[in-house]
Design an enzyme around this catalytic site. Structure first.
Site, short mmCIF file in Angstrom:
data_model
loop_
_atom_site.label_atom_id
_atom_site.label_comp_id
_atom_site.label_asym_id
_atom_site.label_seq_id
_atom_site.Cartn_x
_atom_site.Cartn_y
_atom_site.Cartn_z
N LYS A 1 0.87 -1.17 0.00
CA LYS A 1 0.00 0.00 0.00
C LYS A 1 0.91 1.22 0.00
O LYS A 1 2.12 1.09 0.20
CB LYS A 1 -0.91 0.01 1.24
CG LYS A 1 -0.14 -0.26 2.56
CD LYS A 1 -1.08 -0.37 3.75
CE LYS A 1 -1.77 -1.70 3.86
NZ LYS A 1 -3.19 -1.66 3.49
N ARG A 2 0.35 2.42 -0.23
CA ARG A 2 1.20 3.60 -0.14
C ARG A 2 1.86 3.69 1.23
O ARG A 2 1.34 3.19 2.23
CB ARG A 2 0.36 4.86 -0.41
CG ARG A 2 0.06 5.07 -1.87
CD ARG A 2 1.33 5.24 -2.69
NE ARG A 2 1.92 6.54 -2.47
CZ ARG A 2 1.83 7.57 -3.30
NH1 ARG A 2 1.19 7.44 -4.45
NH2 ARG A 2 2.38 8.73 -3.02
N LYS B 1 -8.62 -7.53 -1.95
CA LYS B 1 -7.92 -8.32 -2.98
C LYS B 1 -7.30 -9.57 -2.36
O LYS B 1 -7.39 -10.67 -2.92
CB LYS B 1 -6.85 -7.45 -3.66
CG LYS B 1 -7.46 -6.31 -4.47
CD LYS B 1 -6.50 -5.17 -4.81
CE LYS B 1 -7.31 -3.94 -5.22
NZ LYS B 1 -6.51 -2.70 -5.28
#
Ligand code: 26Q
Length: 781
Positions: A516-517, A628
């Site tokens: 993730k960021r 996901k």
């Protein structure tokens, strides 16, 4: 289709991957042309998704999949002696930062698949999100020139160009259309991306050239083209930069005009616009579309202001994606006046209308002042700000959050005053992900197993059907095949990591993945600290029987986010520390993959045993990476934050690993929270934290680690030490992580059963469900 011939004809073998890609995609574009044209005119009422970001990823494999062509084309490649996987060299279209941009891409896919008339509008950045590499453990950025080898999935539509005027310049907006193919149906949607170009008469100034001022001769063209040159790589801090405001107006205004033009071509009046058009604003970034529509209705169509405002209110809707104050867009009104003088006037009128409404409601002057859409920054500031979220709420019909908790926090906290004014506008729309890219495409083996059990592949368009797989959770044949598929995916990922990072990982270790960021609130640092805790535990003999684990990170940091870059360096240093330790390295390994993007995610989410979703409760609006992993059969190690709560609800908390303080308690906890007290009482945490300052690892003399240390202990720019409660949640996090480790080691069957039940419970998180909810309850399609 004749793609086979084409590949043979071109003697594909001598062509580089991008040439083959070009040939193939041109053939596909030819095949879909008729359906695409028909889709554009088929519907009466339509919706549009306005977004500064569309994180599309790679189109080719997805389009073949959705058209049902993958097998044929694979065979054609094979027959031509050509490598189908060679197109993995094709660049992602990375026209977005992270969650918000990827959500926009999933929504378009779901609209196309579900037969909804939703199209996207955005910016065709020349440079997408920067490419990341590590040099000596530090993040390095390089430009992402994604169309260098062409862009065969886009069609330039010169005939729909729009002229835009700023206070100080004029530019042309040229649309490029990308087809959105969700399934083999007649509904092919369009993503229309605008590119900025100079007016032809401004392209080159011969007067300047004749004076010998060669650079100045093309100055105007350069500044026009700058508008769509580059995606802002920030995804949390609003900076109020002029070029960013130009970008926001650029695509918002071009898109509004495009919609009006089509509406009029259908012979409709502007009064009827709300009957035919609904526009979804992806966060506040396109909110300037509202005053632009109002302006057009007043200046070109003879509406009075309040009629124009009413039309706007029926056309626009707004989605909020963040609760962090520093991300909220507030523009200096003087900047708006300078570059968008007419929009400035309209914004002042909106503000006046709002104040008038509030007086009618009988609110006090003081209360109204605190709510103004245009308001002084503070009593001791001379700046006046335009609050985009406030304008968005006032001028739309529906406002939504992106997960249940997030919407609740908006209603009771961040936007509470606005909720009390307009309770009927607030809705929740829990995010989703498209099952086409996020399982069918990225995990063909698991998809195959599911299709066999369910009888066909239709579940890809009706994800709730996964529910009926729960009954197989105790079937050892099913579970062992599922486990074998995951093992194979781990092997494939290990090979990929070997090639791309030069690092060997053991596919029989636990794959514990956080992608993730990079953000303080997402707490990659908490993960890093736990790794050091295990490292010392193994090294010093406290921790026995630790099952070998590979900790995988993927994250880009905003280039100017110094502290996030410090965290990247820190994790890379920890990786090196462990790698150099012969006694520990057989038990654990840390890999920080470079240039994490959509295509990398496709390989990572199918190969995980643990999905790290560890944000401080109440900070992650939703998260979509969590979905996901779940869909691909991974347990979540997470806090009760964002959509994690709904994941645990759907799959059962007993099938996930939930830890940490909960959102409703944290406000109270933080009032008396003293991280230094934890340090003084817990020698193991002390030991771990002190690696930042005791020379265990080195930040190369930059001072980055010392700064991280003091942010946690004394509080740096936040003025609150450990604002995200890293040390407070540390022990419960480590406990949960050790529990997973033991479960994997001792109760493997139970562990895989949990994984399976997560996959079988993921139906809710299809963006098909989300899109249906928007279509039924906001867009009224
Ligand atoms: C704003 C002003 C100036 C420059 C940049 C920005 C900017 C750009 C991007 C601000 C925010 C973003 C992106 C935010 C984002 O990705 N939010 C995420 O949205 C996801 C989809 O709803 C959620 O799942 C995530 O929880 C949320 O963090």
């Amino acid at each position: 289709m004749n793609i086979t011939d084409m590949l043979m004809h071109k003697n594909a073998k001598n062509l580089p991957p991008h040439e083959i890609h070009k040939t193939l995609s041109e053939a596909v574009m030819g095949e879909i042309a008729v359906d695409w044209r028909k889709s554009a005119v088929k519907y009466n009422r339509r919706a549009f998704y306005f977004s500064m970001e569309f994180l599309m990823g790679r189109a080719v494999y997805n389009n073949l999949l959705c058209l049902g062509l993958t097998d044929d084309i694979k065979k054609a490649f094979f027959d031509a002696g050509e490598d189908f996987t060679a197109m993995e060299d094709i660049e992602d279209a990375a026209l977005g930062n992270g969650g918000l941009g990827r959500l926009a891409a999933c929504f378009l896919d779901s609209a196309a698949a579900g037969g909804y008339p939703l199209d996207g509008y955005g910016i065709r950045y020349k440079y997408g999100l920067f490419k990341q590499s590590f040099e000596n453990g530090f993040q390095k950025e390089a430009p992402d020139d994604w169309t260098r080898h062409g862009d065969p999935w886009s069609v330039r539509r010169e005939e729909d160009a729009v002229l835009l005027e700023y206070g100080d310049m004029k530019v042309r907006a040229i649309p490029y259309d990308m087809p959105i193919i969700g399934r083999k149906n007649e509904n092919i949607r369009t993503l229309r991306l605008w590119q900025a170009e100079a007016l032809r008469e401004n392209e080159f100034c011969f007067e300047a050239f004749d004076r010998g001022e060669y650079l100045r001769a093309s100055e105007n063209a350069v500044s026009a083209e700058n508008i769509s040159r580059c995606l802002y790589p920030n995804d949390s801090t609003h900076e109020g930069l002029k070029l960013r405001l130009r970008q926001e107006y650029f695509f918002s205004a071009a898109s509004v005009r495009d919609i009006i033009k089509k509406h009029k071509q259908n012979g409709k009046t502007m009064q009827e616009l709300p009957d035919y058009v609904s526009i979804q604003l992806n966060d506040t970034h396109p909110v300037v579309a509202i005053p632009e529509l109002i302006r057009l209705l007043i200046d070109d169509e003879g509406f009075d202001f309040s009629e124009a405002l009413n039309v706007s209110r029926k056309v626009f809707n707004y989605t909020n994606h963040t609760i962090m104050a520093e991300a909220l867009e507030k523009w200096d009104i003087e900047l708006v006046r300078e570059i968008l003088p007419r929009i400035y006037e309209v914004c002042l009128q909106i503000n006046e209308a709002f104040i008038g409404d509030m007086y009618i409601r009988g609110l006090s002057a003081e209360k109204i002042n605190s709510l103004r859409i245009v308001s002084r920054e503070s009593s001791h500031s001379s700046r006046t700000l335009l609050h985009m979220a406030r304008m968005a709420i006032y001028c739309t019909s529906a406002v939504n959050g992106v997960a249940e908790l997030h919407t609740e926090i908006l209603k009771t906290d961040v936007l509470n005053e606005w909720y009390e004014l307009y309770p009927e506008k607030f809705q929740n729309k829990t995010n989703g992900i498209t099952p086409r890219r996020w399982i069918a495409l990225c995990n063909p083996a698991l998809s195959g197993q599911i299709s066999e059990l369910l009888g066909d592949g239709e579940w890809i368009y009706d994800l709730d059907r996964l529910k009926s797989l729960k009954k197989h959770a105790d079937d050892s044949a099913v579970i062992s095949r599922f486990a074998a598929i995951k093992r194979e995916n781990k092997k494939t990922l290990a090979d990929y990591i070997k090639t791309h990072e030069g690092i060997l990982v053991n596919p029989d270790s636990i794959f514990d993945i956080q992608i993730k960021r990079l953000h303080e609130y997402k707490r990659q640092l908490l993960n890093a600290f736990s790794i050091l805790y295990f490292y010392f535990g193994i090294k010093e003999g406290r921790l026995k029987d630790f099952y070998p684990t590979t900790f995988i990170f993927g994250a880009k940091s905003a280039p100017a986010y110094t502290r996030a870059k410090g965290i990247i360096k820190y994790i890379n240093e920890i990786a090196a520390l462990i790698e150099n330790d012969k006694t520990v390295r057989e038990y654990m390994k840390v890999v920080f993959v470079q240039n994490y993007n959509v295509s990398y995610a496709e390989k990572l989410v199918v190969a995980a045993d643990i999905s790290e979703q560890i944000s401080t409760a109440g900070t992650e609006a939703s998260g979509t990476g969590n979905m996901k992993f779940m869909l691909n059969g991974t347990v979540t190690l997470g806090t009760l934050d964002g959509a994690n709560i709904e994941i645990a609800e759907e799959a059962g908390a007993e099938n996930n690993y939930i830890f940490g303080a909960v959102s409703k308690d944290l406000k109270e906890i933080m009032k008396s929270y003293e991280p230094r007290k934890i340090l003084s009482e817990d020698p193991l945490i002390f030991r771990v934290l002190h690696t930042l300052i005791d020379g265990t690892v080195s930040d190369g003399g930059t001072g980055l680690f010392r700064e991280l240390y003091f942010a946690l202990t004394d509080g740096a720019s936040w003025h609150v030490p450990d604002h995200y409660y890293v040390l407070g949640d540390f022990n419960s996090y480590v406990k949960a992580k050790l529990q997973i480790n033991a479960d994997y080691r001792d109760k493997r069957d139970e562990f895989y059963k949990k994984c399976w039940l997560n996959m079988a419970s993921a139906g809710k998180f299809s963006s098909d469900r989300t899109i249906k909810d928007y279509a039924d309850n906001i867009w009224k399609l």
